[in-house]
Design a protein around this motif. Sequence first.
Motif, short mmCIF file in Angstrom:
data_model
loop_
_atom_site.label_atom_id
_atom_site.label_comp_id
_atom_site.label_asym_id
_atom_site.label_seq_id
_atom_site.Cartn_x
_atom_site.Cartn_y
_atom_site.Cartn_z
N THR A 17 0.87 -1.18 0.00
CA THR A 17 0.00 0.00 0.00
C THR A 17 0.90 1.23 0.00
N LEU A 18 0.33 2.37 -0.31
CA LEU A 18 1.12 3.60 -0.25
C LEU A 18 1.61 3.86 1.18
N ALA A 19 0.79 3.54 2.18
CA ALA A 19 1.23 3.72 3.57
C ALA A 19 2.45 2.87 3.87
N SER A 20 2.46 1.64 3.41
CA SER A 20 3.62 0.78 3.69
C SER A 20 4.86 1.24 2.95
N VAL A 21 4.69 1.84 1.78
CA VAL A 21 5.84 2.42 1.07
C VAL A 21 6.43 3.56 1.90
N LEU A 22 5.57 4.44 2.43
CA LEU A 22 6.06 5.54 3.25
C LEU A 22 6.69 5.04 4.54
N LEU A 23 6.06 4.06 5.19
CA LEU A 23 6.62 3.51 6.43
C LEU A 23 7.99 2.87 6.18
N ALA A 24 8.14 2.16 5.06
CA ALA A 24 9.42 1.53 4.73
C ALA A 24 10.50 2.57 4.44
N ASP A 25 10.06 3.78 4.09
CA ASP A 25 10.99 4.89 3.83
C ASP A 25 11.23 5.70 5.11
N ASP A 26 10.91 5.12 6.28
CA ASP A 26 11.09 5.76 7.58
C ASP A 26 10.27 7.03 7.77
N ARG A 27 9.10 7.06 7.15
CA ARG A 27 8.18 8.19 7.35
C ARG A 27 7.06 7.70 8.27
N SER A 28 7.12 8.03 9.53
CA SER A 28 6.12 7.55 10.49
C SER A 28 4.86 8.42 10.49
#
Length: 85
Positions: A17-28
């Motif tokens: 998901t887009l959320a998991s892409v951001l989370l994997a990029d260290d964006r909490s």
Amino acid sequence: MAVVVDGAEVQGVYGQTLASVLLADDRSHWRTAPNGGRRGVFCGIGICFDCIATVNGVPDIRLCRRPARDGDTVITRTRVIEGER
């Protein structure tokens, strides 16, 4: 697969998901609530609206529910209280 988040290219994996892409990029978090609190993924199943952002020009997309697609453009945001613009 890559998406663009606030002008920066972020790598992802098909099926995320887009959320998991951001989370994997260290964006909490990627949004600020009216009270100043940081918002990102809260429920992770699309019930709340803490993870919203603009995707490909469409506002208020819940990133936890939206599959990432190569070339997506995500614009994070700060929610502004009406009258404070």
